[in-house]
Design a protein around this motif. Structure first.
Motif, PDB file in Angstrom:
ATOM      1  N   PHE B   8      46.440  43.940  44.673  1.00  0.00           N
ATOM      2  CA  PHE B   8      45.358  44.352  43.718  1.00  0.00           C
ATOM      3  C   PHE B   8      44.881  43.359  42.736  1.00  0.00           C
ATOM      4  O   PHE B   8      45.648  42.387  42.691  1.00  0.00           O
ATOM      5  CB  PHE B   8      46.087  45.380  42.602  1.00  0.00           C
ATOM      6  N   GLY B   9      43.875  43.577  42.389  1.00  0.00           N
ATOM      7  CA  GLY B   9      43.219  42.538  41.309  1.00  0.00           C
ATOM      8  C   GLY B   9      43.211  40.998  42.066  1.00  0.00           C
ATOM      9  O   GLY B   9      42.923  40.612  43.073  1.00  0.00           O
ATOM     10  N   GLN B  10      43.556  40.001  41.237  1.00  0.00           N
ATOM     11  CA  GLN B  10      43.613  38.665  41.729  1.00  0.00           C
ATOM     12  C   GLN B  10      44.346  38.401  42.833  1.00  0.00           C
ATOM     13  O   GLN B  10      44.390  37.218  43.524  1.00  0.00           O
ATOM     14  CB  GLN B  10      44.244  38.004  40.198  1.00  0.00           C
ATOM     15  N   GLN B  12      44.409  39.594  45.500  1.00  0.00           N
ATOM     16  CA  GLN B  12      43.541  39.805  46.706  1.00  0.00           C
ATOM     17  C   GLN B  12      42.991  38.404  47.196  1.00  0.00           C
ATOM     18  O   GLN B  12      42.861  37.859  48.421  1.00  0.00           O
ATOM     19  CB  GLN B  12      42.528  40.699  46.765  1.00  0.00           C
ATOM     20  N   GLU B  13      42.749  37.475  45.918  1.00  0.00           N
ATOM     21  CA  GLU B  13      42.196  36.274  46.310  1.00  0.00           C
ATOM     22  C   GLU B  13      43.082  35.378  46.451  1.00  0.00           C
ATOM     23  O   GLU B  13      43.177  34.499  47.568  1.00  0.00           O
ATOM     24  CB  GLU B  13      41.591  35.825  44.939  1.00  0.00           C
ATOM     25  N   ILE B  46      52.245  34.271  39.022  1.00  0.00           N
ATOM     26  CA  ILE B  46      51.853  35.656  38.556  1.00  0.00           C
ATOM     27  C   ILE B  46      52.861  36.653  38.267  1.00  0.00           C
ATOM     28  O   ILE B  46      53.767  36.695  39.404  1.00  0.00           O
ATOM     29  CB  ILE B  46      50.679  36.242  39.526  1.00  0.00           C
ATOM     30  N   HIS B  47      53.231  37.091  37.075  1.00  0.00           N
ATOM     31  CA  HIS B  47      54.181  38.052  37.009  1.00  0.00           C
ATOM     32  C   HIS B  47      53.828  39.376  37.362  1.00  0.00           C
ATOM     33  O   HIS B  47      53.653  40.457  36.726  1.00  0.00           O
ATOM     34  CB  HIS B  47      54.421  38.588  35.517  1.00  0.00           C
ATOM     35  N   LEU B  71      50.978  44.802  41.728  1.00  0.00           N
ATOM     36  CA  LEU B  71      50.329  45.018  40.658  1.00  0.00           C
ATOM     37  C   LEU B  71      50.229  43.483  39.802  1.00  0.00           C
ATOM     38  O   LEU B  71      51.492  43.667  38.959  1.00  0.00           O
ATOM     39  CB  LEU B  71      50.651  46.283  40.122  1.00  0.00           C
ATOM     40  N   PRO B  72      49.191  43.115  39.434  1.00  0.00           N
ATOM     41  CA  PRO B  72      49.336  41.800  38.492  1.00  0.00           C
ATOM     42  C   PRO B  72      48.959  42.440  37.228  1.00  0.00           C
ATOM     43  O   PRO B  72      48.100  43.405  36.915  1.00  0.00           O
ATOM     44  CB  PRO B  72      48.239  40.918  38.747  1.00  0.00           C
ATOM     45  N   PRO B  73      49.280  41.650  35.949  1.00  0.00           N
ATOM     46  CA  PRO B  73      48.677  42.034  34.673  1.00  0.00           C
ATOM     47  C   PRO B  73      47.207  41.774  34.683  1.00  0.00           C
ATOM     48  O   PRO B  73      46.798  40.693  35.487  1.00  0.00           O
ATOM     49  CB  PRO B  73      49.300  41.302  33.469  1.00  0.00           C
ATOM     50  N   PHE B  74      46.524  42.436  34.043  1.00  0.00           N
ATOM     51  CA  PHE B  74      44.878  42.312  33.822  1.00  0.00           C
ATOM     52  C   PHE B  74      44.640  41.910  32.264  1.00  0.00           C
ATOM     53  O   PHE B  74      45.450  42.283  31.454  1.00  0.00           O
ATOM     54  CB  PHE B  74      44.202  43.520  33.896  1.00  0.00           C
ATOM     55  N   SER B  75      43.948  40.956  32.004  1.00  0.00           N
ATOM     56  CA  SER B  75      43.786  40.681  30.818  1.00  0.00           C
ATOM     57  C   SER B  75      42.199  41.060  30.097  1.00  0.00           C
ATOM     58  O   SER B  75      41.847  40.934  29.151  1.00  0.00           O
ATOM     59  CB  SER B  75      43.870  39.255  30.309  1.00  0.00           C
TER      60      SER B  75
END
Lengths: 357, 77
Positions: B8-10, B12-13, B46-47, B71-75
């Motif tokens: 998820f999110g970052q 993937q990059e 990444i936590h 799942l990373p945290p999103f800000s």
């Protein structure tokens, strides 16, 4: 005249008693940005009795792509204040209070205590952890939303003794590990959708209807329409650790404390500036050739004169640290035209000498 | 037993992947985390949380699901 809440009143799940619950509710929206704007718009239209809007930032051109409460006329003005002006026209029955300053570990208890529920519309970890910890200590519900490019996360914390943000992410990431919208970009509608999810959860909580996203993290990907809800448990160790502190302790990741700092190379010497020196009288060098007002912090002088300053206020000290804290205080008093100087007095002294007429 | 791992999110990059299949015996979620960090060192800072079969789980749990989500945290807001 037809009742403006007619479509609510027609629903069995809302009806007159539900509408009365909405009228008696109070919601604080922290951050009037991509998430906060759409949430505020719907909560105002729904007739929430008291809405607080907290945001220290001013409207900039790049906000207009997604922050739908603002117009081109608002550029350079405070977001909370502009949002209030816009929302008051939608529903004059809603009492709206604008707080044109940041939530800090010093004011969070007083500010959050006034409301039933908090919507987290921030864009940084510093404020997210602050809202979470303070809501936990005051036993307030926090409706969380956050995004990354085309994806969003939504959940509800501290609902009926449910999990908190720290049950999901116990400690904040290191500075710079997770980028925010201003660093990576976002499709404008994404915060719109996530913000409306947050408003929806807030209204359901107020109305006591449906299943609340407590202990469930909703992850939405708007590029491929993948919606997944993840269950997560309460972590009593994390919750007890915060409760034991009794007051909020700021996290180290200060990813939002950059807003009101100006550097000397951003200034033109011709601009009218009122310089405030918050150092004590014995600290050197003293600054010549500038419009300086001495304001030693130990003397605890009245802040009243700052309210009506037509000049831009720039606060400086020996290193920049005291200036930063002082500007935060001024902004909490509603004084918006003030900034702190990134450099210290020594650099300012050289700059003043170089730029004298 | 094969695992379907989704990012998820970052993440993937960092991994260059939306999802992938993994085979092997990992034991605990913590071991699986360590394995993924060895494959993609960028994950270390990444936590991220790991969910199995749609429940976020702790590192000491056994891997017994088939769908793993990171799942990373999103800000952003």
């Amino acid at each position: 005249m037809e009742n403006r809440y007619q479509r609510h009143l027609q629903l069995n799940e809302v009806g007159p008693s539900g509408q009365e619950k909405i009228r008696k509710s109070s919601v604080l929206v922290v951050g009037a940005g991509g998430l906060g704007c759409p949430a505020l718009q719907y909560l105002t239209a729904a007739g929430v009795g008291l809405l607080g809007i907290m945001d220290p930032d001013v409207v900039s051109p790049s906000n207009l792509q997604r922050q739908i409460l603002f117009t081109e006329n608002d550029l350079g003005k405070n977001k909370a204040t502009c949002a209030k002006a816009f929302l008051s026209k939608i529903n004059s029955e809603v009492e709206i209070i604008d707080y044109p300053f940041a939530l800090t570990h010093e004011n969070s208890e007083e500010q959050i205590a006034k409301f039933d529920l908090v919507i987290d519309g921030t864009d940084n970890f510093y404020t997210r952890y602050l809202i979470s910890d303070q809501c936990l200590l005051l036993d307030k519900v926090m409706v969380y939303g956050a995004l990354y490019k085309f994806e969003g996360q939504v959940t509800v914390f501290n609902y009926k003794n449910g999990p908190s943000y720290r049950c999901l992410f116990p400690s904040p990431p290191k500075m710079g590990a997770i980028p925010n919208c201003s660093e990576i970009g976002v499709l404008g509608v994404v915060p719109g959708i996530i913000g409306i999810y947050q408003a929806t959860e807030a209204l359901k909580i107020i109305l006591e209807i449906g299943d609340i996203l407590s202990g469930k993290l909703l992850c939405v990907n708007l590029l491929n329409h993948n919606h997944t809800t993840f269950n997560f448990p309460k972590n009593s160790v994390e919750i007890d650790a915060i409760k034991k502190q009794q007051k909020v302790i700021p996290i180290e990741n200060q990813d939002c404390f950059v807003d009101f700092e100006l550097s000397l190379d951003q200034l033109s010497s011709k601009k009218k500036i009122l310089w405030i020196d918050v150092r004590e009288k014995e600290e050197s060098p003293r600054i010549a050739h500038l419009n300086v007002k001495e304001f030693p912090l130990s003397q605890q002088l009245s802040l009243e004169p700052f309210h009506n300053s037509e000049e831009q206020i720039i606060v400086f000290c020996q290193t920049g640290l005291r200036g930063k804290l002082f500007v935060q205080k001024l902004r909490e008093l509603g004084i918006q035209n003030c900034f702190s100087l990134k450099e210290g007095a020594a650099e300012l002294s050289i700059w003043a000498e170089k730029n004298k007429d | 037993m094969g695992l379907r791992v989704r990012y998820f999110g970052q993440l993937q990059e960092i991994t260059g992947k939306k999802e992938e299949s993994l085979t092997g015996v990992f034991g605990t979620i913590g071991n699986l985390r360590a394995h993924l960090i060895r494959c993609y060192p960028g994950l270390e800072k990444i936590h991220f949380k790991i969910a199995q079969d749609n429940t976020i789980d702790i590192d000491s749990s056994e891997v017994n699901g088939t769908l793993i989500d990171l799942l990373p945290p999103f800000s952003g807001g």
